[in-house]
Design a protein around this motif. Structure first.
Motif, PDB file in Angstrom:
ATOM      1  N   GLY A 125      14.556   0.858   3.033  1.00 46.89           N
ATOM      2  CA  GLY A 125      13.590   1.895   3.376  1.00 46.89           C
ATOM      3  C   GLY A 125      13.859   2.492   4.747  1.00 46.89           C
ATOM      4  N   LYS A 126      14.226   1.643   5.708  1.00 48.46           N
ATOM      5  CA  LYS A 126      14.552   2.148   7.042  1.00 48.46           C
ATOM      6  C   LYS A 126      15.788   3.027   7.014  1.00 48.46           C
ATOM      7  CE  LYS A 126      12.457  -1.690   9.600  1.00 48.46           C
ATOM      8  NZ  LYS A 126      12.684  -2.798  10.561  1.00 48.46           N
ATOM      9  N   ASN A 127      16.738   2.689   6.162  1.00 49.71           N
ATOM     10  CA  ASN A 127      17.940   3.510   6.048  1.00 49.71           C
ATOM     11  C   ASN A 127      17.603   4.872   5.447  1.00 49.71           C
ATOM     12  OD1 ASN A 127      20.817   3.911   6.245  1.00 49.71           O
ATOM     13  ND2 ASN A 127      20.901   3.681   4.014  1.00 49.71           N
ATOM     14  N   ILE A 128      16.706   4.888   4.462  1.00 48.33           N
ATOM     15  CA  ILE A 128      16.273   6.167   3.882  1.00 48.33           C
ATOM     16  C   ILE A 128      15.580   7.008   4.937  1.00 48.33           C
ATOM     17  CG2 ILE A 128      14.704   7.213   2.211  1.00 48.33           C
ATOM     18  CD1 ILE A 128      15.232   4.838   0.373  1.00 48.33           C
ATOM     19  N   MET A 169       0.851  -1.192   0.000  1.00 47.90           N
ATOM     20  CA  MET A 169       0.000   0.000   0.000  1.00 47.90           C
ATOM     21  C   MET A 169       0.885   1.241   0.000  1.00 47.90           C
ATOM     22  SD  MET A 169      -2.973  -1.382  -0.017  1.00 47.90           S
ATOM     23  CE  MET A 169      -3.793  -2.923   0.416  1.00 47.90           C
ATOM     24  N   THR A 170       1.043   1.853  -1.181  1.00 48.60           N
ATOM     25  CA  THR A 170       1.905   3.039  -1.272  1.00 48.60           C
ATOM     26  C   THR A 170       1.119   4.296  -1.632  1.00 48.60           C
ATOM     27  OG1 THR A 170       2.383   2.572  -3.602  1.00 48.60           O
ATOM     28  CG2 THR A 170       3.884   1.649  -1.960  1.00 48.60           C
ATOM     29  N   LYS A 171      -0.170   4.150  -1.914  1.00 46.84           N
ATOM     30  CA  LYS A 171      -0.962   5.315  -2.321  1.00 46.84           C
ATOM     31  C   LYS A 171      -1.386   6.123  -1.093  1.00 46.84           C
ATOM     32  CE  LYS A 171      -2.777   3.005  -6.429  1.00 46.84           C
ATOM     33  NZ  LYS A 171      -3.999   2.592  -7.156  1.00 46.84           N
ATOM     34  N   ASP A 172      -1.688   7.394  -1.356  1.00 49.00           N
ATOM     35  CA  ASP A 172      -2.222   8.296  -0.326  1.00 49.00           C
ATOM     36  C   ASP A 172      -1.291   8.422   0.878  1.00 49.00           C
ATOM     37  OD1 ASP A 172      -4.492   8.552  -1.937  1.00 49.00           O
ATOM     38  OD2 ASP A 172      -5.455   6.826  -0.965  1.00 49.00           O
ATOM     39  N   LYS A 173       0.008   8.325   0.631  1.00 51.44           N
ATOM     40  CA  LYS A 173       0.984   8.551   1.689  1.00 51.44           C
ATOM     41  C   LYS A 173       1.678   9.878   1.447  1.00 51.44           C
ATOM     42  CE  LYS A 173       0.361   4.423   3.515  1.00 51.44           C
ATOM     43  NZ  LYS A 173      -0.275   4.218   4.840  1.00 51.44           N
ATOM     44  N   SER A 174       1.679  10.732   2.455  1.00 52.72           N
ATOM     45  CA  SER A 174       2.289  12.049   2.296  1.00 52.72           C
ATOM     46  C   SER A 174       3.804  11.925   2.200  1.00 52.72           C
ATOM     47  CB  SER A 174       1.919  12.946   3.484  1.00 52.72           C
ATOM     48  OG  SER A 174       2.353  12.356   4.706  1.00 52.72           O
ATOM     49  N   PHE A 175       4.425  12.877   1.503  1.00 50.69           N
ATOM     50  CA  PHE A 175       5.880  12.872   1.332  1.00 50.69           C
ATOM     51  C   PHE A 175       6.548  13.583   2.506  1.00 50.69           C
ATOM     52  CE2 PHE A 175       4.271  12.686  -3.102  1.00 50.69           C
ATOM     53  CZ  PHE A 175       4.732  11.411  -3.399  1.00 50.69           C
ATOM     54  N   TRP A 231      12.698   4.233  -4.269  1.00 55.83           N
ATOM     55  CA  TRP A 231      12.503   3.039  -3.439  1.00 55.83           C
ATOM     56  C   TRP A 231      11.037   2.651  -3.372  1.00 55.83           C
ATOM     57  CZ3 TRP A 231       9.867   2.025   1.168  1.00 55.83           C
ATOM     58  CH2 TRP A 231      10.157   0.791   1.758  1.00 55.83           C
ATOM     59  N   ARG A 232      10.158   3.633  -3.212  1.00 54.04           N
ATOM     60  CA  ARG A 232       8.726   3.333  -3.092  1.00 54.04           C
ATOM     61  C   ARG A 232       8.186   2.688  -4.358  1.00 54.04           C
ATOM     62  NH1 ARG A 232       4.618   8.066  -3.949  1.00 54.04           N
ATOM     63  NH2 ARG A 232       5.553   7.629  -5.987  1.00 54.04           N
ATOM     64  N   ASP A 233       8.587   3.209  -5.524  1.00 60.15           N
ATOM     65  CA  ASP A 233       8.086   2.647  -6.783  1.00 60.15           C
ATOM     66  C   ASP A 233       8.582   1.211  -7.006  1.00 60.15           C
ATOM     67  OD1 ASP A 233       6.855   5.055  -7.201  1.00 60.15           O
ATOM     68  OD2 ASP A 233       8.367   5.826  -8.589  1.00 60.15           O
ATOM     69  N   SER A 234       9.737   0.886  -6.413  1.00 59.35           N
ATOM     70  CA  SER A 234      10.258  -0.476  -6.580  1.00 59.35           C
ATOM     71  C   SER A 234       9.431  -1.501  -5.803  1.00 59.35           C
ATOM     72  CB  SER A 234      11.725  -0.549  -6.128  1.00 59.35           C
ATOM     73  OG  SER A 234      11.829  -0.372  -4.719  1.00 59.35           O
ATOM     74  N   LEU A 235       8.631  -1.042  -4.834  1.00 57.01           N
ATOM     75  CA  LEU A 235       7.829  -1.962  -4.031  1.00 57.01           C
ATOM     76  C   LEU A 235       6.735  -2.639  -4.842  1.00 57.01           C
ATOM     77  CD1 LEU A 235       7.387   0.103  -0.729  1.00 57.01           C
ATOM     78  CD2 LEU A 235       9.095  -1.649  -1.233  1.00 57.01           C
ATOM     79  N   ILE A 236       6.333  -2.021  -5.941  1.00 55.24           N
ATOM     80  CA  ILE A 236       5.279  -2.607  -6.768  1.00 55.24           C
ATOM     81  C   ILE A 236       5.700  -3.986  -7.272  1.00 55.24           C
ATOM     82  CG2 ILE A 236       3.851  -2.260  -8.803  1.00 55.24           C
ATOM     83  CD1 ILE A 236       3.326  -0.297  -6.522  1.00 55.24           C
TER      84      ILE A 236
END
Length: 313
Positions: free
Chosen positions: A65-68, A33-39, A94-99
């Motif tokens: 992701g934790k390192n970022i 679930m990566t949608k609707d997450k604020s930057f 990184w987020r786009d790679s989760l797909i």
């Protein structure tokens, strides 16, 4: 499930202990679930924590992701502060790679053959360290009745390293401790008769713990590894760095405690211990001079009490 017609209808997906389970293929899969997450820091933390992975299948991905997130914490002040352009590009990549994780399917079974039919079952745990993370992964290897070997992933863990103050040898030691913890967890939760445990590290410093200069940080971790090794070797005649479920007896913990105390005292009172071993009086500069110090049978300095001066039998 009661309305299904087996052999015709497809089995639905289920959730088992928080994991997504495809009954049709008997595999685990992941929903991201990566949608609707604020930057912002808050949105990034929410995205990372939404990945439920108790067995460590995705540890190499989640640790990045934790390192970022840690780097963002150092570069921002508020939880809802928008990310800068450079930080935003790193996070989006990184987020786009989760797909791609949605295409990952992991078999629920370790092997195609039943474990009860296997002649031997061995656990192999590997560990390693880098400047930003330590990790350990445990595998089970079996030998079938037809003398064929199969290997399956059991458990993995990864942790971020402190931002400063630790050398690579220290981190390698922490990775070794993490590997033993993974082995202990497998031994406790895998209800199988395990033939052997093996641990692997590419660090010569870890494999030869005598090369450490025993500070307080190091001696506790070395003592933990020594406890696992010595107790196992003493009970079953085995040798090598591996784990035994019998190592939790009272005598084993007492020996581990003595090792820690002896190591710390040797570091702080090196000169005093040398004098006591030679049956000499302590030097006048010693802070222990006013105390009735002696060495017990285990070579640990101890202080006599007032009862020694009493008339009690």
């Amino acid at each position: 499930m009661k309305d299904l017609e087996f052999g015709i209808d497809l089995l639905p997906n289920q959730r088992s202990l928080g994991l997504n389970w495809n009954l049709e293929t008997d595999t685990f899969f992941f929903e991201v679930m990566t949608k609707d997450k604020s930057f912002t820091r808050r949105g990034i933390l929410s995205c990372i924590n939404s990945i439920f992975d108790p067995l460590g299948f995705l540890a190499p991905v989640v640790i990045q992701g934790k390192n970022i997130l840690r780097n963002l914490v150092l570069g921002t002040k508020e939880w809802d502060e928008p990310l800068s352009e450079d930080q935003l590009d790193t996070w989006r990549h990184w987020r786009d790679s989760l797909i791609k994780l949605e295409d990952l399917h992991i078999s629920r079974n370790y092997f195609p053959e039943s474990l009860k039919r296997c002649k031997e079952k061995r656990i192999h745990v590997f560990c390693d360290a880098s400047e930003f993370a330590i990790a350990a992964a445990g595998y089970i290897m079996t030998t079938s009745s037809e003398s064929k070997c199969h290997t399956g992933f059991v458990l993995g863990k990864a942790k971020l390293t402190p931002t400063h103050g630790h050398s690579i040898p220290r981190l390698e030691l922490c990775a070794a401790v993490l590997a033993v913890e993974v082995g202990c967890s497998i031994a406790d939760h895998l209800s199988l008769q395990i033939t052997d445990f093996k641990f692997y590290s590419d660090s010569k410093v870890v494999l030869d713990s005598r090369s450490f200069l025993h500070g307080k940080f190091l001696c506790v971790r070395v003592a933990f590894l020594q406890h696992v090794t010595r107790s196992f070797a003493g009970l079953s005649g085995c040798s090598g760095w591996h784990y035994c479920t019998k190592s939790r007896i009272v005598e084993a913990f007492q020996e581990a405690e003595k090792f820690i105390v002896r190591t710390v005292q040797q570091e702080v009172f090196t000169e005093e211990i040398d004098y006591l071993m030679q049956n000499k009086a302590l030097p006048e500069s010693s802070s222990l001079l006013s105390l009735d110090v002696f060495l017990d049978p285990d070579g640990i300095p101890r202080v006599g009490g007032r009862l020694n001066r009493s008339n009690m039998p």
